[in-house]
Design a protein around this motif. Structure first.
Motif, PDB file in Angstrom:
ATOM      1  N   PHE A   1       0.829  -1.213   0.000  1.00 49.24           N
ATOM      2  CA  PHE A   1       0.000   0.000   0.000  1.00 49.24           C
ATOM      3  C   PHE A   1       0.861   1.261   0.000  1.00 49.24           C
ATOM      4  O   PHE A   1       1.892   1.336   0.674  1.00 49.24           O
ATOM      5  N   THR A   2       0.394   2.254  -0.768  1.00 46.76           N
ATOM      6  CA  THR A   2       1.017   3.582  -0.741  1.00 46.76           C
ATOM      7  C   THR A   2      -0.060   4.645  -0.587  1.00 46.76           C
ATOM      8  O   THR A   2      -1.190   4.473  -1.038  1.00 46.76           O
ATOM      9  N   LEU A   3       0.325   5.729   0.063  1.00 40.12           N
ATOM     10  CA  LEU A   3      -0.524   6.910   0.210  1.00 40.12           C
ATOM     11  C   LEU A   3       0.177   8.054  -0.506  1.00 40.12           C
ATOM     12  O   LEU A   3       1.298   8.419  -0.145  1.00 40.12           O
ATOM     13  N   THR A   4      -0.478   8.584  -1.536  1.00 42.20           N
ATOM     14  CA  THR A   4       0.070   9.739  -2.245  1.00 42.20           C
ATOM     15  C   THR A   4      -0.559  10.982  -1.637  1.00 42.20           C
ATOM     16  O   THR A   4      -1.776  11.165  -1.686  1.00 42.20           O
ATOM     17  N   HIS A   5       0.285  11.823  -1.043  1.00 43.74           N
ATOM     18  CA  HIS A   5      -0.184  13.027  -0.363  1.00 43.74           C
ATOM     19  C   HIS A   5      -0.488  14.142  -1.359  1.00 43.74           C
ATOM     20  O   HIS A   5      -0.101  14.074  -2.532  1.00 43.74           O
ATOM     21  N   MET A   6      -1.130  15.194  -0.865  1.00 41.26           N
ATOM     22  CA  MET A   6      -1.455  16.372  -1.696  1.00 41.26           C
ATOM     23  C   MET A   6      -0.199  16.951  -2.337  1.00 41.26           C
ATOM     24  O   MET A   6      -0.262  17.530  -3.409  1.00 41.26           O
ATOM     25  N   THR A   7       0.929  16.775  -1.695  1.00 45.29           N
ATOM     26  CA  THR A   7       2.197  17.299  -2.193  1.00 45.29           C
ATOM     27  C   THR A   7       2.762  16.476  -3.337  1.00 45.29           C
ATOM     28  O   THR A   7       3.713  16.889  -3.989  1.00 45.29           O
ATOM     29  N   GLY A   8       2.193  15.283  -3.541  1.00 40.93           N
ATOM     30  CA  GLY A   8       2.709  14.366  -4.546  1.00 40.93           C
ATOM     31  C   GLY A   8       3.631  13.306  -3.966  1.00 40.93           C
ATOM     32  O   GLY A   8       4.025  12.379  -4.674  1.00 40.93           O
ATOM     33  N   TYR A   9       3.985  13.438  -2.690  1.00 40.93           N
ATOM     34  CA  TYR A   9       4.863  12.454  -2.059  1.00 40.93           C
ATOM     35  C   TYR A   9       4.140  11.121  -1.930  1.00 40.93           C
ATOM     36  O   TYR A   9       3.024  11.061  -1.405  1.00 40.93           O
ATOM     37  N   VAL A  10       4.765  10.062  -2.423  1.00 38.67           N
ATOM     38  CA  VAL A  10       4.208   8.719  -2.342  1.00 38.67           C
ATOM     39  C   VAL A  10       4.832   8.044  -1.124  1.00 38.67           C
ATOM     40  O   VAL A  10       6.025   7.755  -1.108  1.00 38.67           O
ATOM     41  N   GLN A  11       3.995   7.803  -0.115  1.00 42.20           N
ATOM     42  CA  GLN A  11       4.479   7.291   1.156  1.00 42.20           C
ATOM     43  C   GLN A  11       4.128   5.813   1.316  1.00 42.20           C
ATOM     44  O   GLN A  11       2.962   5.437   1.217  1.00 42.20           O
ATOM     45  N   PRO A  12       5.125   4.974   1.598  1.00 43.98           N
ATOM     46  CA  PRO A  12       4.841   3.562   1.833  1.00 43.98           C
ATOM     47  C   PRO A  12       4.035   3.356   3.115  1.00 43.98           C
ATOM     48  O   PRO A  12       4.117   4.153   4.058  1.00 43.98           O
ATOM     49  N   LYS A  13       3.282   2.279   3.141  1.00 42.06           N
ATOM     50  CA  LYS A  13       2.438   1.941   4.278  1.00 42.06           C
ATOM     51  C   LYS A  13       3.199   1.976   5.597  1.00 42.06           C
ATOM     52  O   LYS A  13       2.736   2.587   6.562  1.00 42.06           O
ATOM     53  N   THR A  14       4.335   1.322   5.655  1.00 46.77           N
ATOM     54  CA  THR A  14       5.064   1.218   6.925  1.00 46.77           C
ATOM     55  C   THR A  14       5.480   2.585   7.450  1.00 46.77           C
ATOM     56  O   THR A  14       5.412   2.839   8.652  1.00 46.77           O
ATOM     57  N   GLU A  15       5.872   3.472   6.552  1.00 49.62           N
ATOM     58  CA  GLU A  15       6.277   4.819   6.974  1.00 49.62           C
ATOM     59  C   GLU A  15       5.083   5.608   7.491  1.00 49.62           C
ATOM     60  O   GLU A  15       5.159   6.274   8.530  1.00 49.62           O
ATOM     61  N   TRP A  16       3.955   5.537   6.787  1.00 49.43           N
ATOM     62  CA  TRP A  16       2.759   6.270   7.198  1.00 49.43           C
ATOM     63  C   TRP A  16       2.278   5.797   8.559  1.00 49.43           C
ATOM     64  O   TRP A  16       2.003   6.609   9.448  1.00 49.43           O
ATOM     65  N   LEU A  17       2.175   4.482   8.739  1.00 51.08           N
ATOM     66  CA  LEU A  17       1.712   3.957  10.022  1.00 51.08           C
ATOM     67  C   LEU A  17       2.675   4.312  11.149  1.00 51.08           C
ATOM     68  O   LEU A  17       2.253   4.642  12.261  1.00 51.08           O
ATOM     69  N   SER A  18       3.956   4.271  10.878  1.00 49.61           N
ATOM     70  CA  SER A  18       4.954   4.653  11.877  1.00 49.61           C
ATOM     71  C   SER A  18       4.793   6.116  12.274  1.00 49.61           C
ATOM     72  O   SER A  18       4.861   6.468  13.457  1.00 49.61           O
ATOM     73  N   GLN A  19       4.546   6.978  11.291  1.00 49.89           N
ATOM     74  CA  GLN A  19       4.360   8.399  11.586  1.00 49.89           C
ATOM     75  C   GLN A  19       3.050   8.643  12.328  1.00 49.89           C
ATOM     76  O   GLN A  19       2.975   9.547  13.155  1.00 49.89           O
ATOM     77  N   MET A  20       2.034   7.834  12.077  1.00 47.45           N
ATOM     78  CA  MET A  20       0.806   7.940  12.864  1.00 47.45           C
ATOM     79  C   MET A  20       1.093   7.578  14.318  1.00 47.45           C
ATOM     80  O   MET A  20       0.658   8.275  15.239  1.00 47.45           O
ATOM     81  N   ARG A  21       1.831   6.480  14.522  1.00 47.72           N
ATOM     82  CA  ARG A  21       2.168   6.071  15.893  1.00 47.72           C
ATOM     83  C   ARG A  21       2.999   7.138  16.599  1.00 47.72           C
ATOM     84  O   ARG A  21       2.880   7.318  17.805  1.00 47.72           O
ATOM     85  N   ASP A  22       3.848   7.851  15.861  1.00 46.92           N
ATOM     86  CA  ASP A  22       4.696   8.906  16.427  1.00 46.92           C
ATOM     87  C   ASP A  22       3.958  10.225  16.625  1.00 46.92           C
ATOM     88  O   ASP A  22       4.539  11.193  17.107  1.00 46.92           O
ATOM     89  N   GLY A  23       2.672  10.310  16.203  1.00 45.93           N
ATOM     90  CA  GLY A  23       1.887  11.522  16.368  1.00 45.93           C
ATOM     91  C   GLY A  23       2.098  12.569  15.290  1.00 45.93           C
ATOM     92  O   GLY A  23       1.649  13.702  15.431  1.00 45.93           O
ATOM     93  N   ARG A  24       2.738  12.203  14.192  1.00 45.53           N
ATOM     94  CA  ARG A  24       2.929  13.162  13.093  1.00 45.53           C
ATOM     95  C   ARG A  24       1.665  13.329  12.261  1.00 45.53           C
ATOM     96  O   ARG A  24       1.470  14.352  11.619  1.00 45.53           O
ATOM     97  N   PHE A  25       0.818  12.296  12.257  1.00 48.32           N
ATOM     98  CA  PHE A  25      -0.492  12.344  11.617  1.00 48.32           C
ATOM     99  C   PHE A  25      -1.509  11.968  12.677  1.00 48.32           C
ATOM    100  O   PHE A  25      -1.537  10.818  13.127  1.00 48.32           O
ATOM    101  N   VAL A  26      -2.324  12.944  13.085  1.00 51.96           N
ATOM    102  CA  VAL A  26      -3.371  12.688  14.070  1.00 51.96           C
ATOM    103  C   VAL A  26      -4.690  13.105  13.437  1.00 51.96           C
ATOM    104  O   VAL A  26      -4.866  14.266  13.057  1.00 51.96           O
ATOM    105  N   TYR A  27      -5.600  12.147  13.315  1.00 51.10           N
ATOM    106  CA  TYR A  27      -6.894  12.398  12.688  1.00 51.10           C
ATOM    107  C   TYR A  27      -7.926  12.579  13.795  1.00 51.10           C
ATOM    108  O   TYR A  27      -8.143  11.674  14.591  1.00 51.10           O
ATOM    109  N   HIS A  28      -8.548  13.774  13.843  1.00 53.10           N
ATOM    110  CA  HIS A  28      -9.512  14.096  14.893  1.00 53.10           C
ATOM    111  C   HIS A  28     -10.944  13.775  14.471  1.00 53.10           C
ATOM    112  O   HIS A  28     -11.726  13.280  15.271  1.00 53.10           O
TER     113      HIS A  28
END
Length: 104
Positions: free
Chosen positions: A17-44
């Motif tokens: 899985f990849t997430l392509t952000h609004m910026t065009g950055y294609v982020q791998p699943k493991t990186e995105w989930l890791s950043q969620m765990r680190d609080g870099r992406f918090v969905y309210h």
């Protein structure tokens, strides 16, 4: 996403899985989930405005327009996102293989 349940997301997302952000950055699943765990992406909250589904054989495309209340890299905002998510079926299981986020 709202609950920050990265284990549940991990199970729903294909290993590639990849997430392509609004910026065009294609982020791998493991990186995105890791950043969620680190609080870099918090969905309210995610307010779904419109949804369309296209099914063709063993593939599905879900296009959803949302207003997403999220803190991304320390900046909290209401993001008007169009999320285009592709799913693929393997046997009896559907997995998300890619999401592309753009604005609307």
């Amino acid at each position: 996403m709202n609950e920050g349940d990265t284990e549940a997301l991990d199970a729903m997302l294909d290993d590639g899985f990849t997430l392509t952000h609004m910026t065009g950055y294609v982020q791998p699943k493991t990186e995105w989930l890791s950043q969620m765990r680190d609080g870099r992406f918090v969905y309210h909250a995610i307010d779904e405005k419109n949804t369309a589904l296209d099914i063709e054989g063993d593939t599905v495309r879900l296009v959803t327009r949302t207003v997403t209340d999220a803190t991304v890299y320390g900046t909290r905002a209401n993001w008007r996102l169009q999320l285009t998510t592709d799913y693929a079926r393997t046997g009896n299981t559907w997995a998300m293989i890619r999401t592309v986020a753009t604005t609307w």
